[in-house]
Design a protein around this motif. Structure first.
Motif, PDB file in Angstrom:
ATOM      1  N   LEU A  65       0.834  -1.200   0.000  1.00  0.00           N
ATOM      2  CA  LEU A  65       0.000   0.000   0.000  1.00  0.00           C
ATOM      3  C   LEU A  65       0.870   1.252   0.000  1.00  0.00           C
ATOM      4  CD1 LEU A  65      -2.737   1.418   0.222  1.00  0.00           C
ATOM      5  CD2 LEU A  65      -2.585   1.106   2.694  1.00  0.00           C
ATOM      6  N   ARG A  66       1.874   1.277   0.850  1.00  0.00           N
ATOM      7  CA  ARG A  66       2.774   2.425   0.935  1.00  0.00           C
ATOM      8  C   ARG A  66       3.514   2.647  -0.382  1.00  0.00           C
ATOM      9  NH1 ARG A  66       5.637   0.736   5.035  1.00  0.00           N
ATOM     10  NH2 ARG A  66       4.048   1.347   6.506  1.00  0.00           N
ATOM     11  N   GLN A  67       4.030   1.566  -0.970  1.00  0.00           N
ATOM     12  CA  GLN A  67       4.787   1.693  -2.217  1.00  0.00           C
ATOM     13  C   GLN A  67       3.907   2.157  -3.376  1.00  0.00           C
ATOM     14  OE1 GLN A  67       6.468  -2.238  -2.404  1.00  0.00           O
ATOM     15  NE2 GLN A  67       8.356  -1.593  -1.404  1.00  0.00           N
ATOM     16  N   LEU A  68       2.756   1.513  -3.548  1.00  0.00           N
ATOM     17  CA  LEU A  68       1.889   1.865  -4.675  1.00  0.00           C
ATOM     18  C   LEU A  68       1.275   3.254  -4.530  1.00  0.00           C
ATOM     19  CD1 LEU A  68       0.111  -1.527  -5.402  1.00  0.00           C
ATOM     20  CD2 LEU A  68       1.834  -0.372  -6.800  1.00  0.00           C
ATOM     21  N   SER A  69       1.089   3.719  -3.312  1.00  0.00           N
ATOM     22  CA  SER A  69       0.493   5.044  -3.119  1.00  0.00           C
ATOM     23  C   SER A  69       1.474   6.160  -3.482  1.00  0.00           C
ATOM     24  CB  SER A  69       0.018   5.217  -1.677  1.00  0.00           C
ATOM     25  OG  SER A  69       1.116   5.281  -0.786  1.00  0.00           O
ATOM     26  N   ARG A  70       2.741   5.819  -3.624  1.00  0.00           N
ATOM     27  CA  ARG A  70       3.773   6.827  -3.918  1.00  0.00           C
ATOM     28  C   ARG A  70       4.119   6.940  -5.394  1.00  0.00           C
ATOM     29  NH1 ARG A  70       7.721   5.180   1.075  1.00  0.00           N
ATOM     30  NH2 ARG A  70       6.546   6.307   2.639  1.00  0.00           N
ATOM     31  N   VAL A  71       3.616   6.040  -6.212  1.00  0.00           N
ATOM     32  CA  VAL A  71       4.021   6.053  -7.625  1.00  0.00           C
ATOM     33  C   VAL A  71       2.831   6.297  -8.543  1.00  0.00           C
ATOM     34  CG1 VAL A  71       6.012   4.547  -7.278  1.00  0.00           C
ATOM     35  CG2 VAL A  71       3.809   3.530  -7.818  1.00  0.00           C
ATOM     36  N   ASN A  72       3.145   6.929  -9.659  1.00  0.00           N
ATOM     37  CA  ASN A  72       2.157   7.149 -10.709  1.00  0.00           C
ATOM     38  C   ASN A  72       2.911   7.075 -12.031  1.00  0.00           C
ATOM     39  OD1 ASN A  72      -0.055   7.760 -12.232  1.00  0.00           O
ATOM     40  ND2 ASN A  72      -0.015   9.939 -11.747  1.00  0.00           N
ATOM     41  N   HIS A  73       2.903   5.899 -12.645  1.00  0.00           N
ATOM     42  CA  HIS A  73       3.657   5.684 -13.875  1.00  0.00           C
ATOM     43  C   HIS A  73       2.881   4.700 -14.739  1.00  0.00           C
ATOM     44  CE1 HIS A  73       6.852   4.329 -16.582  1.00  0.00           C
ATOM     45  NE2 HIS A  73       7.462   5.466 -16.273  1.00  0.00           N
ATOM     46  N   PRO A  74       2.859   4.891 -16.062  1.00  0.00           N
ATOM     47  CA  PRO A  74       2.073   4.012 -16.935  1.00  0.00           C
ATOM     48  C   PRO A  74       2.520   2.550 -16.923  1.00  0.00           C
ATOM     49  CG  PRO A  74       3.335   5.611 -18.227  1.00  0.00           C
ATOM     50  CD  PRO A  74       3.493   5.986 -16.796  1.00  0.00           C
ATOM     51  N   ASN A  75       3.748   2.262 -16.493  1.00  0.00           N
ATOM     52  CA  ASN A  75       4.231   0.878 -16.464  1.00  0.00           C
ATOM     53  C   ASN A  75       4.097   0.218 -15.095  1.00  0.00           C
ATOM     54  OD1 ASN A  75       4.902   1.147 -19.146  1.00  0.00           O
ATOM     55  ND2 ASN A  75       7.027   1.650 -18.737  1.00  0.00           N
ATOM     56  N   ILE A  76       3.472   0.906 -14.155  1.00  0.00           N
ATOM     57  CA  ILE A  76       3.256   0.353 -12.822  1.00  0.00           C
ATOM     58  C   ILE A  76       1.759   0.301 -12.566  1.00  0.00           C
ATOM     59  CG2 ILE A  76       3.636   0.697 -10.351  1.00  0.00           C
ATOM     60  CD1 ILE A  76       6.260   2.103 -11.081  1.00  0.00           C
ATOM     61  N   VAL A  77       1.303  -0.822 -12.046  1.00  0.00           N
ATOM     62  CA  VAL A  77      -0.117  -1.008 -11.761  1.00  0.00           C
ATOM     63  C   VAL A  77      -0.588   0.115 -10.835  1.00  0.00           C
ATOM     64  CG1 VAL A  77      -1.780  -2.518 -10.618  1.00  0.00           C
ATOM     65  CG2 VAL A  77      -0.037  -3.503 -12.090  1.00  0.00           C
ATOM     66  N   LYS A  78      -1.710   0.727 -11.185  1.00  0.00           N
ATOM     67  CA  LYS A  78      -2.251   1.863 -10.435  1.00  0.00           C
ATOM     68  C   LYS A  78      -3.063   1.376  -9.240  1.00  0.00           C
ATOM     69  CE  LYS A  78      -5.194   5.932 -11.002  1.00  0.00           C
ATOM     70  NZ  LYS A  78      -4.411   6.718 -10.091  1.00  0.00           N
ATOM     71  N   LEU A  79      -2.829   2.029  -8.113  1.00  0.00           N
ATOM     72  CA  LEU A  79      -3.634   1.795  -6.918  1.00  0.00           C
ATOM     73  C   LEU A  79      -4.803   2.770  -6.947  1.00  0.00           C
ATOM     74  CD1 LEU A  79      -4.085   0.557  -4.071  1.00  0.00           C
ATOM     75  CD2 LEU A  79      -2.671   2.440  -3.195  1.00  0.00           C
ATOM     76  N   TYR A  80      -6.031   2.251  -6.983  1.00  0.00           N
ATOM     77  CA  TYR A  80      -7.209   3.114  -6.954  1.00  0.00           C
ATOM     78  C   TYR A  80      -7.612   3.446  -5.524  1.00  0.00           C
ATOM     79  CZ  TYR A  80      -7.791   1.951 -11.887  1.00  0.00           C
ATOM     80  OH  TYR A  80      -7.602   1.786 -13.235  1.00  0.00           O
ATOM     81  N   GLY A  81      -7.453   2.464  -4.628  1.00  0.00           N
ATOM     82  CA  GLY A  81      -7.843   2.705  -3.250  1.00  0.00           C
ATOM     83  C   GLY A  81      -7.762   1.446  -2.421  1.00  0.00           C
ATOM     84  N   SER A  82      -8.341   1.532  -1.242  1.00  0.00           N
ATOM     85  CA  SER A  82      -8.354   0.389  -0.348  1.00  0.00           C
ATOM     86  C   SER A  82      -9.713   0.295   0.325  1.00  0.00           C
ATOM     87  CB  SER A  82      -7.248   0.507   0.697  1.00  0.00           C
ATOM     88  OG  SER A  82      -7.502   1.617   1.539  1.00  0.00           O
TER      89      SER A  82
END
Length: 110
Positions: A65-82
């Motif tokens: 959760l911490r890692q995905l909430s810090r990134v926004n890149h087209p090649n990384i799976v997007k975190l929508y929420g929890s």
């Protein structure tokens, strides 16, 4: 106490507090670092739902959760929420499946 509130997220990194009733689970598609991964629908789009099965998996959940909430890149799976109940991550659905099990690369669509 809200589960996700225990995670510090950087300024500008937003993800939603998603209600379980807004998610329509379709099928189990595999296992992740922790728990089971399901394909689901949320707000009309395909999503992956990652769940935890035990308290022992909570640390892995918090790290992801911490890692995905810090990134926004087209090649990384997007975190929508929890979601709190059940505890899960709501993420972009990768149609080609897990890279761990793939021997060739997916063709990415624009």
């Amino acid at each position: 106490r809200r589960f996700v509130a225990m995670v510090e997220t950087p300024t500008g990194c937003l993800f939603e507090d998603i209600q379980r009733e807004d998610i329509h689970v379709e099928a189990a598609v595999g296992r992740g670092t922790f728990g089971v991964v399901f394909k689901a629908k949320w707000k009309g789009k395909d999503v992956a739902i990652k769940t935890i099965e035990s308290e022992n998996e909570r640390n892995a959940f918090l790290v992801e959760l911490r890692q995905l909430s810090r990134v926004n890149h087209p090649n990384i799976v997007k975190l929508y929420g929890s979601c709190d109940n059940p505890v899960c991550l709501v993420m972009e659905y990768a149609e080609c499946g897990s890279l761990y099990n793939r021997k060739s690369y997916c063709v990415f669509r624009k």
